[in-house]
Design a protein around this motif. Structure first.
Motif, PDB file in Angstrom:
ATOM      1  N   LEU A   1       0.855  -1.189   0.000  1.00 53.24           N
ATOM      2  CA  LEU A   1       0.000   0.000   0.000  1.00 53.24           C
ATOM      3  C   LEU A   1       0.890   1.237   0.000  1.00 53.24           C
ATOM      4  O   LEU A   1       1.824   1.344   0.797  1.00 53.24           O
ATOM      5  N   PHE A   2       0.596   2.167  -0.907  1.00 50.29           N
ATOM      6  CA  PHE A   2       1.403   3.370  -1.053  1.00 50.29           C
ATOM      7  C   PHE A   2       0.480   4.590  -1.015  1.00 50.29           C
ATOM      8  O   PHE A   2      -0.661   4.546  -1.501  1.00 50.29           O
ATOM      9  N   THR A   3       1.016   5.680  -0.453  1.00 51.08           N
ATOM     10  CA  THR A   3       0.235   6.911  -0.303  1.00 51.08           C
ATOM     11  C   THR A   3       0.865   8.026  -1.122  1.00 51.08           C
ATOM     12  O   THR A   3       2.086   8.238  -1.080  1.00 51.08           O
ATOM     13  N   LEU A   4       0.013   8.714  -1.891  1.00 50.28           N
ATOM     14  CA  LEU A   4       0.448   9.863  -2.682  1.00 50.28           C
ATOM     15  C   LEU A   4      -0.312  11.098  -2.222  1.00 50.28           C
ATOM     16  O   LEU A   4      -1.539  11.042  -2.001  1.00 50.28           O
TER      17      LEU A   4
ATOM     18  N   ASN B   1       0.730  14.729 -17.737  1.00 48.55           N
ATOM     19  CA  ASN B   1       0.160  15.249 -16.491  1.00 48.55           C
ATOM     20  C   ASN B   1      -1.116  14.519 -16.058  1.00 48.55           C
ATOM     21  O   ASN B   1      -1.998  15.093 -15.432  1.00 48.55           O
ATOM     22  N   VAL B   2      -1.205  13.263 -16.420  1.00 42.81           N
ATOM     23  CA  VAL B   2      -2.344  12.450 -15.981  1.00 42.81           C
ATOM     24  C   VAL B   2      -2.088  11.992 -14.549  1.00 42.81           C
ATOM     25  O   VAL B   2      -0.981  11.585 -14.193  1.00 42.81           O
ATOM     26  N   SER B   3      -3.124  12.081 -13.720  1.00 44.06           N
ATOM     27  CA  SER B   3      -2.998  11.712 -12.305  1.00 44.06           C
ATOM     28  C   SER B   3      -3.115  10.198 -12.146  1.00 44.06           C
ATOM     29  O   SER B   3      -3.812   9.521 -12.908  1.00 44.06           O
ATOM     30  N   TRP B   4      -2.400   9.695 -11.130  1.00 42.92           N
ATOM     31  CA  TRP B   4      -2.542   8.281 -10.794  1.00 42.92           C
ATOM     32  C   TRP B   4      -3.960   7.966 -10.354  1.00 42.92           C
ATOM     33  O   TRP B   4      -4.451   6.858 -10.610  1.00 42.92           O
ATOM     34  N   LEU B   5      -4.621   8.909  -9.678  1.00 45.43           N
ATOM     35  CA  LEU B   5      -5.989   8.713  -9.189  1.00 45.43           C
ATOM     36  C   LEU B   5      -6.893   9.789  -9.774  1.00 45.43           C
ATOM     37  O   LEU B   5      -6.502  10.960  -9.872  1.00 45.43           O
ATOM     38  N   GLU B   6      -8.087   9.394 -10.161  1.00 45.63           N
ATOM     39  CA  GLU B   6      -9.082  10.364 -10.600  1.00 45.63           C
ATOM     40  C   GLU B   6      -9.501  11.232  -9.407  1.00 45.63           C
ATOM     41  O   GLU B   6      -9.304  10.864  -8.235  1.00 45.63           O
ATOM     42  N   ALA B   7     -10.106  12.375  -9.709  1.00 48.72           N
ATOM     43  CA  ALA B   7     -10.489  13.310  -8.647  1.00 48.72           C
ATOM     44  C   ALA B   7     -11.445  12.677  -7.653  1.00 48.72           C
ATOM     45  O   ALA B   7     -11.466  13.042  -6.470  1.00 48.72           O
ATOM     46  N   THR B   8     -12.256  11.734  -8.100  1.00 48.91           N
ATOM     47  CA  THR B   8     -13.259  11.118  -7.221  1.00 48.91           C
ATOM     48  C   THR B   8     -12.729   9.873  -6.521  1.00 48.91           C
ATOM     49  O   THR B   8     -13.455   9.264  -5.727  1.00 48.91           O
ATOM     50  N   GLU B   9     -11.493   9.481  -6.815  1.00 48.87           N
ATOM     51  CA  GLU B   9     -10.961   8.246  -6.248  1.00 48.87           C
ATOM     52  C   GLU B   9     -10.173   8.531  -4.971  1.00 48.87           C
ATOM     53  O   GLU B   9      -9.354   9.445  -4.932  1.00 48.87           O
ATOM     54  N   THR B  10     -10.432   7.722  -3.956  1.00 49.74           N
ATOM     55  CA  THR B  10      -9.626   7.787  -2.734  1.00 49.74           C
ATOM     56  C   THR B  10      -8.501   6.760  -2.762  1.00 49.74           C
ATOM     57  O   THR B  10      -7.472   6.941  -2.121  1.00 49.74           O
ATOM     58  N   LEU B  11      -8.710   5.688  -3.491  1.00 46.99           N
ATOM     59  CA  LEU B  11      -7.656   4.687  -3.670  1.00 46.99           C
ATOM     60  C   LEU B  11      -7.988   3.872  -4.908  1.00 46.99           C
ATOM     61  O   LEU B  11      -9.115   3.879  -5.404  1.00 46.99           O
ATOM     62  N   SER B  12      -6.991   3.147  -5.393  1.00 42.71           N
ATOM     63  CA  SER B  12      -7.188   2.274  -6.546  1.00 42.71           C
ATOM     64  C   SER B  12      -6.137   1.177  -6.524  1.00 42.71           C
ATOM     65  O   SER B  12      -5.033   1.359  -6.008  1.00 42.71           O
ATOM     66  N   SER B  13      -6.506   0.036  -7.091  1.00 39.73           N
ATOM     67  CA  SER B  13      -5.568  -1.082  -7.197  1.00 39.73           C
ATOM     68  C   SER B  13      -4.869  -1.037  -8.551  1.00 39.73           C
ATOM     69  O   SER B  13      -5.462  -0.654  -9.563  1.00 39.73           O
ATOM     70  N   PHE B  14      -3.596  -1.435  -8.552  1.00 37.48           N
ATOM     71  CA  PHE B  14      -2.809  -1.504  -9.771  1.00 37.48           C
ATOM     72  C   PHE B  14      -2.134  -2.875  -9.826  1.00 37.48           C
ATOM     73  O   PHE B  14      -1.776  -3.442  -8.783  1.00 37.48           O
ATOM     74  N   THR B  15      -1.979  -3.383 -11.030  1.00 34.84           N
ATOM     75  CA  THR B  15      -1.335  -4.685 -11.227  1.00 34.84           C
ATOM     76  C   THR B  15      -0.253  -4.558 -12.282  1.00 34.84           C
ATOM     77  O   THR B  15      -0.511  -4.096 -13.399  1.00 34.84           O
ATOM     78  N   LEU B  16       0.964  -4.948 -11.918  1.00 33.51           N
ATOM     79  CA  LEU B  16       2.052  -5.055 -12.889  1.00 33.51           C
ATOM     80  C   LEU B  16       1.946  -6.409 -13.585  1.00 33.51           C
ATOM     81  O   LEU B  16       1.779  -7.446 -12.923  1.00 33.51           O
ATOM     82  N   ASN B  17       2.026  -6.413 -14.899  1.00 28.81           N
ATOM     83  CA  ASN B  17       1.933  -7.646 -15.689  1.00 28.81           C
ATOM     84  C   ASN B  17       3.193  -7.783 -16.544  1.00 28.81           C
ATOM     85  O   ASN B  17       3.511  -6.893 -17.331  1.00 28.81           O
ATOM     86  N   LEU B  18       3.886  -8.897 -16.384  1.00 27.65           N
ATOM     87  CA  LEU B  18       5.088  -9.155 -17.164  1.00 27.65           C
ATOM     88  C   LEU B  18       4.915 -10.501 -17.870  1.00 27.65           C
ATOM     89  O   LEU B  18       4.739 -11.538 -17.222  1.00 27.65           O
ATOM     90  N   SER B  19       4.909 -10.480 -19.190  1.00 22.40           N
ATOM     91  CA  SER B  19       4.725 -11.703 -19.969  1.00 22.40           C
ATOM     92  C   SER B  19       5.807 -11.793 -21.039  1.00 22.40           C
ATOM     93  O   SER B  19       6.468 -10.801 -21.371  1.00 22.40           O
ATOM     94  N   ALA B  20       5.971 -12.986 -21.581  1.00 22.66           N
ATOM     95  CA  ALA B  20       6.988 -13.208 -22.616  1.00 22.66           C
ATOM     96  C   ALA B  20       6.571 -14.388 -23.471  1.00 22.66           C
ATOM     97  O   ALA B  20       5.737 -15.213 -23.080  1.00 22.66           O
ATOM     98  N   SER B  21       7.151 -14.469 -24.645  1.00 24.61           N
ATOM     99  CA  SER B  21       6.961 -15.621 -25.523  1.00 24.61           C
ATOM    100  C   SER B  21       8.318 -16.170 -25.919  1.00 24.61           C
ATOM    101  O   SER B  21       9.328 -15.458 -25.908  1.00 24.61           O
ATOM    102  N   VAL B  22       8.325 -17.462 -26.242  1.00 29.22           N
ATOM    103  CA  VAL B  22       9.566 -18.153 -26.602  1.00 29.22           C
ATOM    104  C   VAL B  22       9.384 -18.795 -27.972  1.00 29.22           C
ATOM    105  O   VAL B  22       8.372 -19.448 -28.234  1.00 29.22           O
TER     106      VAL B  22
ATOM    107  N   ILE C   1      -2.669   2.149  -4.421  1.00 36.71           N
ATOM    108  CA  ILE C   1      -2.281   3.543  -4.209  1.00 36.71           C
ATOM    109  C   ILE C   1      -3.481   4.282  -3.616  1.00 36.71           C
ATOM    110  O   ILE C   1      -4.589   4.206  -4.151  1.00 36.71           O
ATOM    111  N   GLN C   2      -3.226   4.980  -2.496  1.00 34.48           N
ATOM    112  CA  GLN C   2      -4.314   5.738  -1.871  1.00 34.48           C
ATOM    113  C   GLN C   2      -3.958   7.231  -1.833  1.00 34.48           C
ATOM    114  O   GLN C   2      -2.792   7.621  -1.894  1.00 34.48           O
ATOM    115  N   ARG C   3      -4.995   8.033  -1.755  1.00 33.61           N
ATOM    116  CA  ARG C   3      -4.824   9.489  -1.690  1.00 33.61           C
ATOM    117  C   ARG C   3      -4.541   9.894  -0.245  1.00 33.61           C
ATOM    118  O   ARG C   3      -5.285   9.530   0.674  1.00 33.61           O
TER     119      ARG C   3
END
Length: 747
Positions: free
Chosen positions: A607-610, A699-720, A743-745
C-alpha cells in the motif's frame, strides 16, 4: 491393412481384369475362412468380426497385398451390396479393377449399416462434419469462440465447467490440442445447437410391427428360425420428455457464426486408419434434452478401417434385449408392436502414437437409422502424421517439411525457420528451437524391400565438440491389426535385435533396429511414415539446451545397408540421412523487485500513499527481468492494469527502456533475442534486472479526482520461439507474472 467386416456376408467375384493371378483371403470368421483363387464361386462368410485381403502374384509364389478401395453400399432386392475394388502392386495402371469383389447381405430390421468418409480438418473454427451444431473440440477453438458475445453466452449457459481458469504461466502444452490431451481426462466436446429446441436431440425410437413371414424358410440364405416373423418399421416416435428448451439462444446469430467458422476449412482424407465404434447410452439429464456430458454408459460395437480414399463401412446389430418395453414409454402401441431404440453412435479414431494412446472420438451421432452415411472430421492438430514424400528421406518433424529445402531452413545448430504455407496447419517459425515429443517421419521405401532401419544420435557439448554416436532405443508403438483377436492392438515396431551392417562395408553385427512398416497393410496407414517419436529432453547433452543430431540408415533383406537416396548435387549414392535439431526446454525468467511509489504504508498488501503533486509527478519505481538465455525470446511485455482495466498508459522516465520488445526475424544466420540479459541489454545489471520509473504521460494523475484509492497490477509476460512441429502455439507464451499494489490518496 485388410478390410474389416462384421456379421454375415456373401463374398462373390464380380470382375477380374489382370494378367497376374489374383486371390482373396478370409480370416477370423466363424465360417468361410480360407484362401480363394479367383475366379471362385461365391463364399458365404459368418462371424462377429472378420477380415478380407486381396493379393496378386506375378509369378514365383511372391504373393503381395493389393491396394483396395470400397464403393458405398446400395440397397436392392432386399440386399445391401457394395464392391471391394483392388489394384495390384505389379502393374503400372491404377484402374482398381484387377480383382473386384461384391459383398451382399440381407436387409433386416436389426442390422444397422453406417458408412462414410474420414478426414482431418484445419483452418476452421468448428468441426465441419457435425451439421446443426457449433462443435468446439479444442482449447484454442474454445478461447476463440469466447471472443464472440453470443457464443460466450451460449458456452456459459450450456457448459459453465468448460470455462478454463487462467494459469500462470499460460498454456504449455499447446492449446490447439483437444481438451483430453491437456487434462488427461475423457474428451468432452462443447456442442452449441443452432437448430431445434433442446441442447441434444430428443431420444427417438422406431415402432416396429411384428408380422408373419410369408416367404419360404431358407430363402435368401435364411433359416427357418429367422423366417418365422419379421419386424416392419411403422413410424418414428420420441421416447423421452425434453424439458430443456433453449429459446434464449439466438439461433440466427449462431447459424451465421457457424457458416463463417467453417468457411475456410482445409480437409485431407485419413487413409487406412483404424476406427472403433461404440453405442452411447444417454444419462437421465441428457434424455431430458440436457447438454452432452460424455458420462453415459458405452457398449463396444466393433472396429473397422478406412480405405485408400478415407472411406469406411461398418455393420452392427441390435438384439431383442435392446428393445424398449412399452411400459417404459407413453407411446401408444398397437397389437404386435414393439419399440426399437435408435442408437446413439460414437466413432473413435485410434492412435497408438497419440499421448497415452488416447483415441480421438466424435460426439454422439444421435438417433441412428438402419442405414446412415456418416462423415467424420478430426482436427489435424490431433492427428500428427503428415503426408507426402519430398526432398530428403527425413521428410518431416511433426508437420514441418524439413526435407523441403525451398521453404524450410535449419541452421548449423538446428534452429528452424519454416515459411511453408502449402498446408494451413504447418507452423510458421523464425529461428526457433525444438521441444517436446518430436515426430520424425521419413520415406525409405516399402517394408518388403527395406525391412529394417536404425537411428543413431549424438549431442553437442558446450565446447562444441560432439559425443560419440549411440543407437536410439526408444520404443515405437503403432497400431496393428491382429487377426487372432480381430482388433487393433498397439504393437511394438522396434527396436528389436537384428543382424545388420551398421558400418558400411564392415561385418554385420547384432544391433537394435526398427521394423519398417511403410506400405504394410497390416499396420494403420497414418503410421506408415513415422520412424520415431523423440522425447527431445532426453537426448540433449546432460538434458540442457543444445544441438542433437539424428542419423537414419536402412537395410535390405540381406541385412546390408542399401542406398537411401542420391546426393542432390553430384547424384552420388548416399546410405544415410541426418538432421540436426537445437533442443531447448527452458522458459523465460520473469521477475519483479524493488517496487515502490510515494510513501510506503504498513499493510499486508503493498500500500502506497500519494499526496499533492505526487498524484501526478510520482514515479512507480521498479526493476524487472525478462530473460531467455539461449536467445529464443519472441517478445516480452511489461504493462499495468488499473482496477482490472488493462493497459493503463505509462512511460519510462528513467532511461526510456522499451516496455515491449519483439524479435525481428532477419536474414541468415539466425538472430537472437535474449531480453534483459546482462552484457546484452545495456541497461541491465549483473542480475539481469532493468530499472524503470513509470509515470502516466501528459500530467495524468494516478488517481481520478473522485478516487480515494485504486488497485494496480504489474503484468510481465513473454513468448519463446520454439516448436514441436505440429502445434499452432508458436511461439510459446508465458505469464503474465503479476504484482499487485494499492495507491491511496493522502490527506
Amino acid at each position: 491393412m485388410p478390410l474389416i467386416m462384421h456379421g454375415n456376408w456373401t463374398v462373390a467375384v464380380k470382375e477380374k481384369h489382370a494378367a497376374f493371378p489374383q486371390r482373396f483371403i478370409i480370416s477370423g470368421a466363424a465360417s468361410g475362412n480360407g484362401t480363394y483363387l479367383a475366379p471362385h464361386a461365391p463364399v458365404p462368410v459368418a462371424g462377429g468380426t472378420w477380415s478380407v485381403r486381396i493379393q496378386s502374384d506375378p509369378g514365383g509364389s511372391s504373393w503381395a497385398d493389393s491396394e483396395y478401395q470400397i464403393t458405398f453400399p446400395s440397397k436392392s432386392a432386399g440386399q445391401y451390396r457394395f464392391d471391394l475394388q483392388s489394384n495390384d502392386v505389379w502393374g503400372g495402371d491404377k484402374d482398381f479393377n484387377d480383382l473386384v469383389l461384391t459383398f451382399s447381405t440381407p436387409v433386416t430390421e436389426t442390422d444397422f449399416l453406417v458408412y462414410g468418409h474420414v478426414s482431418t480438418y484445419s483452418g476452421c473454427s468448428y468441426n465441419p462434419c457435425y451439421p446443426g451444431y457449433i462443435y468446439i473440440e479444442s482449447a484454442l477453438a474454445l478461447a476463440n469462440a469466447r471472443r464472440f458475445p453470443i457464443l460466450r453466452k451460449a458456452i456459459e449457459q450450456l457448459y459453465p465447467q468448460s470455462i478454463p481458469a487462467q494459469r500462470i504461466p499460460l498454456p504449455d502444452p499447446p492449446p490447439d490440442l483437444p481438451a483430453a490431451l491437456l487434462s488427461g481426462q475423457a474428451y468432452k466436446p462443447v456442442l452449441i445447437p443452432v437448430q431445434g429446441k433442446t441442447y441434444t436431440p430428443v431420444k427417438k425410437a422406431q415402432v416396429m410391427r411384428i408380422v408373419p413371414d410369408e416367404r419360404a424358410a431358407g430363402t435368401d440364405n435364411e433359416t427357418a428360425a429367422t423366417a418365422e416373423a419379421r419386424r416392419v418399421p411403422v413410424r418414428t416416435v420420441e421416447v423421452a420428455q425434453a424439458v430443456s428448451e433453449i429459446a434464449s439462444l439466438d439461433k440466427v446469430a449462431l447459424g451465421r457464426l457457424l457458416d463463417i467458422g467453417v468457411r475456410n476449412c482445409q480437409t485431407e482424407s485419413l487413409v487406412n486408419a483404424a476406427l472403433r465404434f461404440q453405442e452411447y447410452d444417454r444419462t437421465l439429464a441428457e434424455l431430458g434434452g440436457g447438454p452432452y456430458t460424455g458420462e453415459g454408459n458405452r457398449e463396444e460395437l466393433g472396429q473397422a478401417s478406412t480405405d485408400r480414399n478415407g472411406n469406411y463401412i461398418f455393420r452392427y446389430s441390435r438384439t431383442l434385449a435392446q428393445l424398449i418395453d412399452e411400459t417404459n414409454s407413453d407411446v401408444a402401441l398397437g397389437e404386435n408392436e414393439v419399440l426399437e431404440a435408435m442408437p446413439d453412435l460414437i466413432v473413435q479414431v485410434l492412435g497408438a502414437t497419440l499421448p497415452g494412446g488416447t483415441p480421438y472420438e466424435t460426439a454422439p451421432c444421435w438417433n441412428m437409422p438402419l442405414v446412415k452415411r456418416l462423415n467424420i472430421c478430426i482436427p489435424s492438430s490431433y492427428w500428427h502424421t503428415p503426408s507426402g514424400c519430398h526432398g530428403k528421406p527425413i521428410s518431416h518433424i511433426g508437420f514441418i517439411p524439413v526435407g523441403k529445402a525451398t521453404t524450410v531452413t535449419l541452421d548449423a545448430d538446428g534452429r528452424v525457420t519454416c515459411t511453408d504455407t502449402s498446408k494451413i496447419d504447418i507452423p510458421q517459425t523464425h529461428c526457433a528451437a525444438w521441444w517436446g515429443a518430436l515426430r520424425m517421419s521419413a520415406c525409405i521405401g516399402k517394408y518388403d524391400q527395406v525391412p529394417h532401419y536404425t537411428i543413431e544420435y549424438r549431442a553437442k557439448r558446450p565446447d562444441n565438440s560432439w559425443t560419440n554416436w549411440s543407437l536410439y532405443q526408444e520404443a515405437l508403438m503403432l497400431d496393428n491389426w491382429k487377426t487372432t483377436v480381430n482388433e487393433w492392438v498397439a504393437t511394438k515396431a522396434g527396436p528389436f535385435i537384428h543382424n545388420l551392417e551398421l558400418l558400411k562395408g564392415q561385418p554385420k553385427q547384432d544391433v537394435l533396429a526398427y521394423n519398417n512398416i511403410q506400405g504394410n497393410m497390416d499396420w494403420s496407414g497414418p503410421d506408415w511414415f513415422i520412424k520415431a517419436i523423440i522425447p527431445s529432453w532426453a537426448y540433449s547433452y546432460q538434458g540442457g539446451p543444445g544441438s542433437v543430431q539424428f542419423r537414419l540408415k536402412t537395410y535390405g533383406p540381406d541385412g546390408k545397408q542399401i542406398q537411401l537416396w542420391s546426393d542432390p548435387v553430384t547424384s552420388a549414392p548416399l546410405y544415410q540421412d541426418s538432421i540436426v535439431l537445437y533442443v531447448d526446454h527452458t522458459g523465460p525468467e520473469l521477475n519483479f523487485k524493488d517496487v515502490t511509489i510515494g510513501t510506503v504504508t504498513a499493510n499486508p498488501c503493498p500500500l502506497f500513499t500519494l499526496t499533492g503533486s505526487e498524484l501526478v509527478n510520482a514515479t512507480l519505481d521498479l526493476k524487472f527481468k525478462a530473460v531467455q538465455r539461449q536467445g529464443f525470446l519472441g517478445a516480452y511485455t511489461l504493462s499495468v492494469s488499473k482496477c482490472n482495466t488493462p493497459n493503463f498508459p505509462l512511460e519510462d522516465l528513467a532511461s526510456a527502456h522499451p516496455l515491449h520488445l519483439d524479435y525481428l526475424a532477419g536474414p541468415s544466420p539466425c538472430g537472437d533475442l535474449f531480453g534483459t540479459l546482462f552484457g546484452v541489454d545495456v541497461d541491465a545489471d549483473v542480475d539481469d534486472y532493468v530499472a524503470v520509473q513509470l509515470n502516466p504521460p501528459g500530467n495524468v494523475s494516478w488517481l481520478e479526482a473522485t478516487e480515494t484509492l485504486s488497485s494496480f497490477t504489474l503484468n510481465l509476460s513473454a513468448s519463446v520461439r520454439r516448436t514441436d512441429g505440429h502445434s499452432s502455439n508458436y511461439p510459446g507464451y508465458y505469464g503474465p507474472l503479476q504484482y499487485n499494489l494499492v495507491i491511496q490518496r493522502g490527506s
